[in-house]
Design a protein around this motif. Structure first.
Motif, PDB file in Angstrom:
ATOM      1  N   GLY A   3      11.940  58.226  47.204  1.00  0.00           N
ATOM      2  CA  GLY A   3      11.076  58.132  46.036  1.00  0.00           C
ATOM      3  C   GLY A   3      10.325  56.810  45.995  1.00  0.00           C
ATOM      4  N   SER A   4      10.973  55.746  46.423  1.00  0.00           N
ATOM      5  CA  SER A   4      10.340  54.436  46.456  1.00  0.00           C
ATOM      6  C   SER A   4       9.154  54.435  47.409  1.00  0.00           C
ATOM      7  CB  SER A   4      11.356  53.379  46.887  1.00  0.00           C
ATOM      8  OG  SER A   4      10.732  52.136  47.117  1.00  0.00           O
ATOM      9  N   GLY A   5       9.364  54.970  48.615  1.00  0.00           N
ATOM     10  CA  GLY A   5       8.287  55.013  49.595  1.00  0.00           C
ATOM     11  C   GLY A   5       7.136  55.887  49.131  1.00  0.00           C
ATOM     12  N   LEU A   6       7.463  57.045  48.540  1.00  0.00           N
ATOM     13  CA  LEU A   6       6.414  57.942  48.062  1.00  0.00           C
ATOM     14  C   LEU A   6       5.605  57.291  46.946  1.00  0.00           C
ATOM     15  CD1 LEU A   6       5.066  60.694  48.165  1.00  0.00           C
ATOM     16  CD2 LEU A   6       6.791  61.533  46.546  1.00  0.00           C
ATOM     17  N   SER A   7       6.291  56.613  46.022  1.00  0.00           N
ATOM     18  CA  SER A   7       5.600  55.943  44.926  1.00  0.00           C
ATOM     19  C   SER A   7       4.647  54.878  45.454  1.00  0.00           C
ATOM     20  CB  SER A   7       6.614  55.309  43.971  1.00  0.00           C
ATOM     21  OG  SER A   7       5.967  54.612  42.929  1.00  0.00           O
ATOM     22  N   SER A   8       5.088  54.123  46.449  1.00  0.00           N
ATOM     23  CA  SER A   8       4.267  53.062  47.005  1.00  0.00           C
ATOM     24  C   SER A   8       2.980  53.608  47.616  1.00  0.00           C
ATOM     25  CB  SER A   8       5.064  52.289  48.058  1.00  0.00           C
ATOM     26  OG  SER A   8       4.307  51.226  48.578  1.00  0.00           O
ATOM     27  N   GLN A   9       3.096  54.702  48.366  1.00  0.00           N
ATOM     28  CA  GLN A   9       1.911  55.249  49.032  1.00  0.00           C
ATOM     29  C   GLN A   9       1.004  56.002  48.068  1.00  0.00           C
ATOM     30  OE1 GLN A   9       1.391  53.948  51.796  1.00  0.00           O
ATOM     31  NE2 GLN A   9       3.472  53.122  51.869  1.00  0.00           N
ATOM     32  N   SER A 201       4.198  48.531  42.897  1.00  0.00           N
ATOM     33  CA  SER A 201       4.965  47.300  42.686  1.00  0.00           C
ATOM     34  C   SER A 201       6.198  47.535  41.819  1.00  0.00           C
ATOM     35  CB  SER A 201       4.078  46.223  42.053  1.00  0.00           C
ATOM     36  OG  SER A 201       3.037  45.852  42.915  1.00  0.00           O
ATOM     37  N   ALA A 202       5.988  47.965  40.568  1.00  0.00           N
ATOM     38  CA  ALA A 202       7.100  48.061  39.625  1.00  0.00           C
ATOM     39  C   ALA A 202       8.101  49.134  40.021  1.00  0.00           C
ATOM     40  CB  ALA A 202       6.551  48.343  38.223  1.00  0.00           C
ATOM     41  N   VAL A 203       7.622  50.357  40.280  1.00  0.00           N
ATOM     42  CA  VAL A 203       8.544  51.458  40.599  1.00  0.00           C
ATOM     43  C   VAL A 203       9.314  51.203  41.892  1.00  0.00           C
ATOM     44  CG1 VAL A 203       8.702  53.913  41.160  1.00  0.00           C
ATOM     45  CG2 VAL A 203       7.249  53.164  39.271  1.00  0.00           C
ATOM     46  N   PRO A 204       8.636  50.842  43.017  1.00  0.00           N
ATOM     47  CA  PRO A 204       9.409  50.568  44.236  1.00  0.00           C
ATOM     48  C   PRO A 204      10.398  49.421  44.072  1.00  0.00           C
ATOM     49  CG  PRO A 204       7.103  50.887  44.765  1.00  0.00           C
ATOM     50  CD  PRO A 204       7.188  50.784  43.275  1.00  0.00           C
ATOM     51  N   PHE A 205       9.978  48.383  43.333  1.00  0.00           N
ATOM     52  CA  PHE A 205      10.868  47.238  43.144  1.00  0.00           C
ATOM     53  C   PHE A 205      12.163  47.656  42.453  1.00  0.00           C
ATOM     54  CE2 PHE A 205      12.231  43.746  40.306  1.00  0.00           C
ATOM     55  CZ  PHE A 205      12.604  42.832  41.263  1.00  0.00           C
ATOM     56  N   LEU A 206      12.048  48.399  41.376  1.00  0.00           N
ATOM     57  CA  LEU A 206      13.234  48.847  40.648  1.00  0.00           C
ATOM     58  C   LEU A 206      14.042  49.849  41.475  1.00  0.00           C
ATOM     59  CD1 LEU A 206      11.678  49.259  37.078  1.00  0.00           C
ATOM     60  CD2 LEU A 206      13.120  47.396  37.915  1.00  0.00           C
ATOM     61  N   ALA A 207      13.348  50.776  42.136  1.00  0.00           N
ATOM     62  CA  ALA A 207      14.050  51.763  42.953  1.00  0.00           C
ATOM     63  C   ALA A 207      14.803  51.095  44.101  1.00  0.00           C
ATOM     64  CB  ALA A 207      13.058  52.791  43.500  1.00  0.00           C
ATOM     65  N   LEU A 210      18.057  49.522  42.918  1.00  0.00           N
ATOM     66  CA  LEU A 210      19.103  50.531  42.730  1.00  0.00           C
ATOM     67  C   LEU A 210      19.622  51.039  44.072  1.00  0.00           C
ATOM     68  CD1 LEU A 210      17.509  52.558  39.789  1.00  0.00           C
ATOM     69  CD2 LEU A 210      19.416  50.945  39.658  1.00  0.00           C
ATOM     70  N   ALA A 211      18.702  51.255  45.023  1.00  0.00           N
ATOM     71  CA  ALA A 211      19.110  51.783  46.323  1.00  0.00           C
ATOM     72  C   ALA A 211      19.990  50.791  47.075  1.00  0.00           C
ATOM     73  CB  ALA A 211      17.877  52.129  47.149  1.00  0.00           C
ATOM     74  N   LEU A 212      19.612  49.510  47.033  1.00  0.00           N
ATOM     75  CA  LEU A 212      20.348  48.508  47.795  1.00  0.00           C
ATOM     76  C   LEU A 212      21.734  48.225  47.218  1.00  0.00           C
ATOM     77  CD1 LEU A 212      17.394  46.126  48.635  1.00  0.00           C
ATOM     78  CD2 LEU A 212      18.850  47.306  50.293  1.00  0.00           C
ATOM     79  N   ARG A 213      22.016  48.725  46.024  1.00  0.00           N
ATOM     80  CA  ARG A 213      23.374  48.654  45.498  1.00  0.00           C
ATOM     81  C   ARG A 213      24.265  49.728  46.091  1.00  0.00           C
ATOM     82  NH1 ARG A 213      21.981  47.939  39.011  1.00  0.00           N
ATOM     83  NH2 ARG A 213      21.034  45.858  39.153  1.00  0.00           N
ATOM     84  N   ARG A 214      23.638  50.708  46.727  1.00  0.00           N
ATOM     85  CA  ARG A 214      24.383  51.871  47.202  1.00  0.00           C
ATOM     86  C   ARG A 214      24.414  52.015  48.724  1.00  0.00           C
ATOM     87  NH1 ARG A 214      22.262  52.761  42.305  1.00  0.00           N
ATOM     88  NH2 ARG A 214      23.367  54.115  40.830  1.00  0.00           N
ATOM     89  N   VAL A 215      23.445  51.406  49.428  1.00  0.00           N
ATOM     90  CA  VAL A 215      23.382  51.567  50.883  1.00  0.00           C
ATOM     91  C   VAL A 215      23.246  50.205  51.547  1.00  0.00           C
ATOM     92  CG1 VAL A 215      22.311  53.845  50.684  1.00  0.00           C
ATOM     93  CG2 VAL A 215      20.863  51.820  50.895  1.00  0.00           C
ATOM     94  N   PRO A 216      23.667  50.075  52.814  1.00  0.00           N
ATOM     95  CA  PRO A 216      23.509  48.809  53.538  1.00  0.00           C
ATOM     96  C   PRO A 216      22.036  48.495  53.764  1.00  0.00           C
ATOM     97  CG  PRO A 216      25.100  50.245  54.626  1.00  0.00           C
ATOM     98  CD  PRO A 216      24.420  51.073  53.597  1.00  0.00           C
ATOM     99  N   ALA A 217      21.721  47.205  53.925  1.00  0.00           N
ATOM    100  CA  ALA A 217      20.329  46.779  54.091  1.00  0.00           C
ATOM    101  C   ALA A 217      19.697  47.378  55.337  1.00  0.00           C
ATOM    102  CB  ALA A 217      20.260  45.255  54.143  1.00  0.00           C
TER     103      ALA A 217
END
Length: 276
Positions: A3-9, A201-207, A210-217
């Motif tokens: 969702g983050s990638g889609l929002s950015s594009q 900016s805003a949506v990917p940043f927040l997403a 949240l994602a980086l709390r759940r998956v490795p970098a």
């Protein structure tokens, strides 16, 4: 992450809709202001406490912010969303491969280089300044990853990134004001520019938070590889930009090379590389 990638594009494609009225410079100015508001709100930088050693990478990061997004958006205006984002993606790929002596990484570099040659092959419609701007954005993205790492080491939390975004937004204040004065925005164009700032900016940043709390970098870095594909598809559906079959193949090859490089990279070489 998807969702983050889609929002950015989608945000980049919406930004392109405002180019005829505001131009890339005007749209980037609005996006930088949105990014500054979002990051300062979350990072709450204590700038008065920054030392000179902390300010140096922050100011360098601010210049990279300002240059990267302007170069990318101008490239999108000239060569299309899919090609511009794919070439820009060479930045994080280069960072992932730099200094590696593994045969797998060498193979990824050779394959990606061949795919780039296919993308920029001479054709009657080839726009070399646009390609150059996309490659400049790639250099900036690579610098962003390295500088962001340094800033993260010298400043706690999001303070460094927030301060850099604020400085970048300030740099665009006089330029953006002149552009908006000379080219009065329509309501639709201004809405598109604001939407681009929110979606890219805003949506990917927040997403991403949240994602980086759940998956490795490094796993997050692998999923970033979907961005060029998203860009090509969104450019086709929203902007009517149609890459030829060879370009689609080259985009797929670059995505595959980045996926392999990110998936096998050492933890210290993994960088998020999100562009505010």
């Amino acid at each position: 992450m998807l969702g983050s990638g889609l929002s950015s594009q989608v945000g980049a494609s919406v930004a392109a809709l405002a180019f005829p009225v505001l131009g890339p410079l005007g749209v980037v100015a609005v996006r930088q202001w949105v990014a500054a508001v979002v990051l300062v709100g979350f990072g709450r930088p204590r700038v008065r406490a920054f030392t000179a050693a902390q300010w140096r990478p922050v100011l360098a990061l601010a210049v990279v912010f300002a240059t990267m997004n302007l170069a990318l958006y101008t490239a999108i205006d000239r060569i299309g969303l899919g090609l511009a984002v794919t070439l820009e993606f060479l930045g994080p790929l280069t960072v992932a491969l730099a200094g590696s002596r593994r045969r797998t990484d060498l193979a990824c570099a050779v394959v990606a280089a061949g795919a780039v040659l296919v993308l920029i092959r001479p054709r009657p419609s080839t726009d070399y300044p646009g390609i150059g701007l996309a490659l400049l954005a790639a250099v900036c993205w690579g610098c962003y990853i390295l500088l962001n790492r340094t800033v993260g080491q010298r400043l706690p939390g999001l303070e460094g990134s927030a301060a850099a975004a604020a400085v970048s937004g300030l740099l665009y204040l006089p330029v953006g004001a002149v552009v908006l004065w000379l080219h009065p925005p329509t309501a639709a164009a201004l809405l598109c520019a604001l939407a681009a700032g929110v979606l890219s900016s805003a949506v990917p940043f927040l997403a991403d938070l949240l994602a980086l709390r759940r998956v490795p970098a490094h796993f997050f870095g692998i999923f970033m590889s979907v961005n060029p594909v998203y860009a090509a598809l969104v450019g086709l559906l929203v902007l009517g930009q149609r890459p030829d079959p060879a370009s689609w193949l080259a985009i797929g090859v670059i995505v595959a090379a980045n996926t392999v490089a990110a998936g096998t990279a050492a933890p210290l070489s993994a960088g998020r590389g999100r562009t505010p």
